[in-house]
Design a protein around this motif. Sequence first.
Motif, PDB file in Angstrom:
ATOM      1  N   LYS A   1      66.100 -35.338  30.640  1.00 46.29           N
ATOM      2  CA  LYS A   1      65.602 -34.474  29.580  1.00 46.29           C
ATOM      3  C   LYS A   1      65.979 -33.024  29.870  1.00 46.29           C
ATOM      4  O   LYS A   1      66.025 -32.605  31.032  1.00 46.29           O
ATOM      5  CB  LYS A   1      64.082 -34.598  29.479  1.00 46.29           C
ATOM      6  CG  LYS A   1      63.598 -35.966  29.030  1.00 46.29           C
ATOM      7  CD  LYS A   1      62.082 -35.972  28.925  1.00 46.29           C
ATOM      8  CE  LYS A   1      61.581 -37.321  28.462  1.00 46.29           C
ATOM      9  NZ  LYS A   1      60.094 -37.361  28.370  1.00 46.29           N
TER      10      LYS A   1
ATOM     11  N   ARG B   1      62.152 -27.753  30.228  1.00 42.11           N
ATOM     12  CA  ARG B   1      61.254 -27.098  29.295  1.00 42.11           C
ATOM     13  C   ARG B   1      61.307 -25.585  29.507  1.00 42.11           C
ATOM     14  O   ARG B   1      61.469 -25.104  30.627  1.00 42.11           O
ATOM     15  CB  ARG B   1      59.819 -27.609  29.489  1.00 42.11           C
ATOM     16  CG  ARG B   1      59.669 -29.088  29.156  1.00 42.11           C
ATOM     17  CD  ARG B   1      58.253 -29.568  29.414  1.00 42.11           C
ATOM     18  NE  ARG B   1      57.292 -28.971  28.491  1.00 42.11           N
ATOM     19  CZ  ARG B   1      57.044 -29.435  27.271  1.00 42.11           C
ATOM     20  NH1 ARG B   1      57.699 -30.486  26.820  1.00 42.11           N
ATOM     21  NH2 ARG B   1      56.142 -28.857  26.490  1.00 42.11           N
ATOM     22  N   GLU B   2      61.151 -24.846  28.423  1.00 39.00           N
ATOM     23  CA  GLU B   2      61.206 -23.390  28.473  1.00 39.00           C
ATOM     24  C   GLU B   2      59.788 -22.835  28.598  1.00 39.00           C
ATOM     25  O   GLU B   2      58.918 -23.163  27.784  1.00 39.00           O
ATOM     26  CB  GLU B   2      61.879 -22.848  27.205  1.00 39.00           C
ATOM     27  CG  GLU B   2      62.105 -21.343  27.240  1.00 39.00           C
ATOM     28  CD  GLU B   2      62.825 -20.843  25.996  1.00 39.00           C
ATOM     29  OE1 GLU B   2      63.265 -19.693  26.011  1.00 39.00           O
ATOM     30  OE2 GLU B   2      62.925 -21.618  25.016  1.00 39.00           O
ATOM     31  N   SER B   3      59.551 -22.024  29.612  1.00 42.66           N
ATOM     32  CA  SER B   3      58.229 -21.406  29.815  1.00 42.66           C
ATOM     33  C   SER B   3      58.240 -19.988  29.251  1.00 42.66           C
ATOM     34  O   SER B   3      59.096 -19.168  29.621  1.00 42.66           O
ATOM     35  CB  SER B   3      57.890 -21.362  31.310  1.00 42.66           C
ATOM     36  OG  SER B   3      57.792 -22.670  31.837  1.00 42.66           O
TER      37      SER B   3
ATOM     38  N   GLY C   1      58.508 -28.606  20.603  1.00 40.28           N
ATOM     39  CA  GLY C   1      59.019 -29.457  21.665  1.00 40.28           C
ATOM     40  C   GLY C   1      59.842 -28.660  22.664  1.00 40.28           C
ATOM     41  O   GLY C   1      60.587 -27.747  22.289  1.00 40.28           O
ATOM     42  N   GLY C   2      59.692 -28.980  23.945  1.00 43.28           N
ATOM     43  CA  GLY C   2      60.456 -28.296  24.973  1.00 43.28           C
ATOM     44  C   GLY C   2      59.893 -26.961  25.397  1.00 43.28           C
ATOM     45  O   GLY C   2      60.528 -26.241  26.161  1.00 43.28           O
ATOM     46  N   LEU C   3      58.707 -26.603  24.885  1.00 50.63           N
ATOM     47  CA  LEU C   3      58.097 -25.317  25.224  1.00 50.63           C
ATOM     48  C   LEU C   3      56.872 -25.504  26.109  1.00 50.63           C
ATOM     49  O   LEU C   3      56.052 -26.401  25.877  1.00 50.63           O
ATOM     50  CB  LEU C   3      57.672 -24.563  23.966  1.00 50.63           C
ATOM     51  CG  LEU C   3      58.750 -23.932  23.090  1.00 50.63           C
ATOM     52  CD1 LEU C   3      58.105 -23.199  21.928  1.00 50.63           C
ATOM     53  CD2 LEU C   3      59.628 -22.984  23.900  1.00 50.63           C
ATOM     54  N   ASP C   4      56.730 -24.650  27.104  1.00 54.62           N
ATOM     55  CA  ASP C   4      55.492 -24.489  27.858  1.00 54.62           C
ATOM     56  C   ASP C   4      55.022 -23.063  27.603  1.00 54.62           C
ATOM     57  O   ASP C   4      55.674 -22.102  28.054  1.00 54.62           O
ATOM     58  CB  ASP C   4      55.716 -24.701  29.361  1.00 54.62           C
ATOM     59  CG  ASP C   4      55.778 -26.171  29.716  1.00 54.62           C
ATOM     60  OD1 ASP C   4      55.022 -26.955  29.110  1.00 54.62           O
ATOM     61  OD2 ASP C   4      56.579 -26.534  30.598  1.00 54.62           O
TER      62      ASP C   4
END
Length: 228
Positions: A3, A6-8, A41-44
């Motif tokens: 995957k 994820r972007e913080s 989606g893909g975000l923190d």
Amino acid sequence: MSKPPRESLIVVGDRFEEFLRNPGTIAASAVLARLEAGDTGGLDLMAGQGLSAELLAELDKQWPAQRPAPLELTHKQRMKNVMVGEPTRVDGRYEAPLVLDERCETLEDHLTGQHIPAIALTEAARQTWTAVTEKFFPTGLGPARFVIDDFHASFHAFVFPLPATLTYEVVEHEPGAVQHRFHSVVRVRQSGAVAAQIEVRFRLVAEKLVDKQEAMAARQAVADCLRG
């Protein structure tokens, strides 16, 4: 296939436009648009400062976010003006998160540079000692007013629109029949360091007594003014 990472990002109110130039931040309006589109989606995400109670509630559905304290604890009438979360007791002292709405009364007409103004931090300190007293120090006075006798603030570093905590220490508490005296210290902490410190001596006075004292002082002030 692995995957994508994820972007913080830290969510910050749009009015902090200069601070939002820093990598790792995202404007509240951009997050709202993505929430409405279902595109998170893909975000923190981490809640910074300048966010409304409504947006914090939305964020809290997917990512942990602090919430403002109840109005009755902070003695405010509008939720946008509540600047701290509900305090908790920790190892003999008290803590409350800084929870600033960019529309609050101390920011809406004064915001320069990237940092949170000192006046906002002093009001957050006042709300902290008010909320702690209301929640943890029942006085038996019935309706009562807070009266400040002495106030000293020192500022050691910029506080930016990032997560921050106010710690509250009661140095001395002197209860009484018609009033309680407090000597306390509030410290604003960010990234593990003390950025500001507010030392205060205040009294919690029975409302009937302080109303009478204030009315007498007001009449005397008018008389003195008219005498010139």
